[in-house]
Scaffold this motif. Structure first.
Motif, PDB file in Angstrom:
ATOM      1  N   GLU A  89     -72.181  71.169  17.932  1.00 34.48           N
ATOM      2  CA  GLU A  89     -72.748  70.161  17.039  1.00 34.48           C
ATOM      3  C   GLU A  89     -71.650  69.242  16.498  1.00 34.48           C
ATOM      4  O   GLU A  89     -70.558  69.701  16.181  1.00 34.48           O
ATOM      5  CB  GLU A  89     -73.489  70.820  15.875  1.00 34.48           C
ATOM      6  N   PRO A  90     -71.926  67.958  16.378  1.00 33.08           N
ATOM      7  CA  PRO A  90     -70.930  67.027  15.827  1.00 33.08           C
ATOM      8  C   PRO A  90     -70.734  67.245  14.328  1.00 33.08           C
ATOM      9  O   PRO A  90     -71.546  67.894  13.669  1.00 33.08           O
ATOM     10  CB  PRO A  90     -71.548  65.654  16.113  1.00 33.08           C
ATOM     11  N   PHE A  91     -69.653  66.697  13.809  1.00 36.57           N
ATOM     12  CA  PHE A  91     -69.390  66.753  12.368  1.00 36.57           C
ATOM     13  C   PHE A  91     -68.624  65.500  11.981  1.00 36.57           C
ATOM     14  O   PHE A  91     -68.136  64.748  12.835  1.00 36.57           O
ATOM     15  CB  PHE A  91     -68.620  68.017  11.984  1.00 36.57           C
ATOM     16  N   THR A  92     -68.497  65.270  10.672  1.00 34.14           N
ATOM     17  CA  THR A  92     -67.850  64.065  10.170  1.00 34.14           C
ATOM     18  C   THR A  92     -66.776  64.435   9.159  1.00 34.14           C
ATOM     19  O   THR A  92     -66.925  65.409   8.416  1.00 34.14           O
ATOM     20  CB  THR A  92     -68.878  63.133   9.497  1.00 34.14           C
ATOM     21  N   PHE A  93     -65.693  63.694   9.154  1.00 35.46           N
ATOM     22  CA  PHE A  93     -64.647  63.837   8.137  1.00 35.46           C
ATOM     23  C   PHE A  93     -64.627  62.539   7.348  1.00 35.46           C
ATOM     24  O   PHE A  93     -64.393  61.462   7.911  1.00 35.46           O
ATOM     25  CB  PHE A  93     -63.290  64.104   8.786  1.00 35.46           C
ATOM     26  N   VAL A  94     -64.896  62.621   6.029  1.00 37.64           N
ATOM     27  CA  VAL A  94     -65.073  61.421   5.205  1.00 37.64           C
ATOM     28  C   VAL A  94     -64.202  61.492   3.954  1.00 37.64           C
ATOM     29  O   VAL A  94     -63.764  62.574   3.541  1.00 37.64           O
ATOM     30  CB  VAL A  94     -66.552  61.254   4.789  1.00 37.64           C
ATOM     31  N   ASP A  95     -63.978  60.324   3.336  1.00 38.64           N
ATOM     32  CA  ASP A  95     -63.181  60.303   2.110  1.00 38.64           C
ATOM     33  C   ASP A  95     -63.965  60.897   0.944  1.00 38.64           C
ATOM     34  O   ASP A  95     -63.397  61.520   0.045  1.00 38.64           O
ATOM     35  CB  ASP A  95     -62.728  58.884   1.785  1.00 38.64           C
ATOM     36  N   GLU A  96     -65.287  60.712   0.936  1.00 35.76           N
ATOM     37  CA  GLU A  96     -66.133  61.321  -0.078  1.00 35.76           C
ATOM     38  C   GLU A  96     -67.551  61.404   0.469  1.00 35.76           C
ATOM     39  O   GLU A  96     -67.954  60.613   1.331  1.00 35.76           O
ATOM     40  CB  GLU A  96     -66.110  60.522  -1.379  1.00 35.76           C
ATOM     41  N   VAL A  97     -68.274  62.392  -0.017  1.00 35.42           N
ATOM     42  CA  VAL A  97     -69.647  62.564   0.430  1.00 35.42           C
ATOM     43  C   VAL A  97     -70.457  61.326   0.037  1.00 35.42           C
ATOM     44  O   VAL A  97     -70.399  60.873  -1.104  1.00 35.42           O
ATOM     45  CB  VAL A  97     -70.269  63.836  -0.178  1.00 35.42           C
ATOM     46  N   GLY A  98     -71.184  60.772   0.995  1.00 36.28           N
ATOM     47  CA  GLY A  98     -71.935  59.549   0.730  1.00 36.28           C
ATOM     48  C   GLY A  98     -71.095  58.301   0.835  1.00 36.28           C
ATOM     49  O   GLY A  98     -71.479  57.261   0.299  1.00 36.28           O
ATOM     50  N   THR A  99     -69.956  58.364   1.504  1.00 34.98           N
ATOM     51  CA  THR A  99     -69.062  57.218   1.631  1.00 34.98           C
ATOM     52  C   THR A  99     -69.785  55.999   2.208  1.00 34.98           C
ATOM     53  O   THR A  99     -70.718  56.124   3.007  1.00 34.98           O
ATOM     54  CB  THR A  99     -67.854  57.564   2.519  1.00 34.98           C
TER      55      THR A  99
ATOM     56  N   PHE B  74     -66.911  63.110  14.733  1.00 33.03           N
ATOM     57  CA  PHE B  74     -66.473  63.811  15.946  1.00 33.03           C
ATOM     58  C   PHE B  74     -67.691  64.184  16.764  1.00 33.03           C
ATOM     59  O   PHE B  74     -68.493  65.025  16.370  1.00 33.03           O
ATOM     60  CB  PHE B  74     -65.648  65.040  15.569  1.00 33.03           C
ATOM     61  N   VAL B  75     -67.806  63.561  17.931  1.00 25.42           N
ATOM     62  CA  VAL B  75     -69.053  63.620  18.685  1.00 25.42           C
ATOM     63  C   VAL B  75     -68.914  64.273  20.055  1.00 25.42           C
ATOM     64  O   VAL B  75     -69.903  64.379  20.778  1.00 25.42           O
ATOM     65  CB  VAL B  75     -69.626  62.193  18.881  1.00 25.42           C
ATOM     66  N   ASP B  76     -67.707  64.721  20.431  1.00 25.44           N
ATOM     67  CA  ASP B  76     -67.541  65.177  21.809  1.00 25.44           C
ATOM     68  C   ASP B  76     -68.015  66.611  22.037  1.00 25.44           C
ATOM     69  O   ASP B  76     -68.012  67.087  23.165  1.00 25.44           O
ATOM     70  CB  ASP B  76     -66.089  65.024  22.271  1.00 25.44           C
ATOM     71  N   GLY B  77     -68.413  67.306  20.956  1.00 28.78           N
ATOM     72  CA  GLY B  77     -68.969  68.646  21.128  1.00 28.78           C
ATOM     73  C   GLY B  77     -67.975  69.684  21.572  1.00 28.78           C
ATOM     74  O   GLY B  77     -68.321  70.635  22.273  1.00 28.78           O
TER      75      GLY B  77
END
Length: 339
Positions: free
Chosen positions: A71-81, A31-34
């Motif tokens: 600040e942007p953030f990420t939603f992932v299936d697992e850390v280090g995906t 998610f980059v739109d701030g």
């Protein structure tokens, strides 16, 4: 409305700021739109919220997290995906806009059967307009996490039913459900055991100070004195002054002045045709010069300078917001006894 409810004035999910995603691992949404505030709720499955420069947060089914921007953030299936991140902003939603399964307010039926381990994510990004709504950001941590099992569960049930449908008016319903979820999540966070909510939030529970705050929010332009506020709350001046300072950490009239200046700041921007004198009267000042002096003392810039495009306004201390002028006063019961 009260000091807490007023924080949400102007905060609304709006159409393109909504997304419903069905994800099969591995996956990563960046998610980059701030957006000033982004609400993420997992209806099924699980994933990790990974903010910049902060520890990851596991998000399970039924849980909600609110991330404070920009600040942007990420939603992932697992850390280090191993998944390649897909950038998702407020307009990144359909394939022709660069997205894959990130959709705008309707169920993604094009994904087919997502299979076991799929995660359904609901996202609402919120713009924050004006000084009043901005105070919500001041009261929140960068990442606010709310577990399942509280007041948000009822909203989740409605969300799950609505995203599974394809009916007229669905976007409007989903937007309002997200607004409901936002209020419930913040309230649960402030009310959690061992929590440390803002002073103004806790003060609303005091029978004397809570009534005083509701009066000031209902009638910000009234010619308040400590004695008149004490009369309306049913206690003596000394009792009101002592309890108010204890719970809010400042005297009632100091609070009122800052409160009026917050409201005036929004009026100066929203009502371009209004003169400084008219804004002054709207927040309870008959003397425009006295208003300008108070505004510059509190805001660090003159009213005219604040309204001028490109003006850099100093950071302001955290405090409760104002109601708009002309609001219908709430009925406030007389409580307590004189002492």
């Amino acid at each position: 409305m009260d000091a807490f409810g007023d924080l949400f004035r102007g905060l609304r999910a709006q159409g393109s700021l909504f997304g419903n995603t069905i994800l099969s691992p591995p996956w990563a949404l960046h998610f980059v739109d701030g957006a000033p505030l982004t609400l993420c709720t997992v209806l099924g499955g699980s994933g990790w919220i990974v903010p910049e420069n902060r520890p990851p947060e596991l998000l399970r089914a039924g849980e909600t997290v609110i991330v404070r921007g920009p600040e942007p953030f990420t939603f992932v299936d697992e850390v280090g995906t191993r998944a390649e991140p897909i950038e998702c902003g407020e307009h990144c939603a359909t394939p022709d806009q660069g997205g894959t399964r990130y959709r705008l307010g309707w169920n993604d039926s094009t994904c087919g059967d997502p299979g076991d381990g799929a995660t359904t994510l609901i996202v609402g990004a919120y713009p924050v307009r004006g000084e009043i709504s901005r105070r919500l950001l001041d009261a929140l941590p960068v990442v606010l996490r709310v577990a399942s099992g509280g007041g948000t569960d009822a909203v989740l049930d409605h969300l799950a039913a609505e995203v599974a449908a394809d009916t007229p008016g669905q976007q409007v319903v989903l937007d309002r459900l997200l607004d409901w979820m936002l209020v419930c999540a913040v309230r649960e966070y402030f009310d959690r055991p061992g929590g440390e909510p803002p002073a103004w939030y806790a003060a609303q529970r005091d029978p004397v100070v809570g009534d005083a705050l509701r009066l000031l929010h209902a009638e910000p332009a009234a010619p308040w004195k400590v004695s008149s506020l004490a009369d309306r709350t049913g206690v003596s001046r000394s009792t009101l002054a002592k309890r108010f300072a204890h719970f809010v950490a400042e005297p009632p009239l100091t609070y009122l002045t800052r409160w009026r200046m917050t409201l005036a700041a929004d009026l100066l921007v929203e009502r371009e045709g209004a003169t400084v004198a008219e804004v002054a009267r709207a927040v309870g000042y008959t003397d425009a010069f006295a208003f300008s002096v108070a505004f510059k003392r509190i805001r660090g810039v003159s009213p005219s300078g604040f309204r001028r495009p490109g003006t850099v306004v100093p950071e302001q201390p955290v405090g409760p917001p104002l109601r708009p002028p002309g609001a219908v006063p709430a009925a406030v019961p007389v409580v307590g006894a004189r002492s």
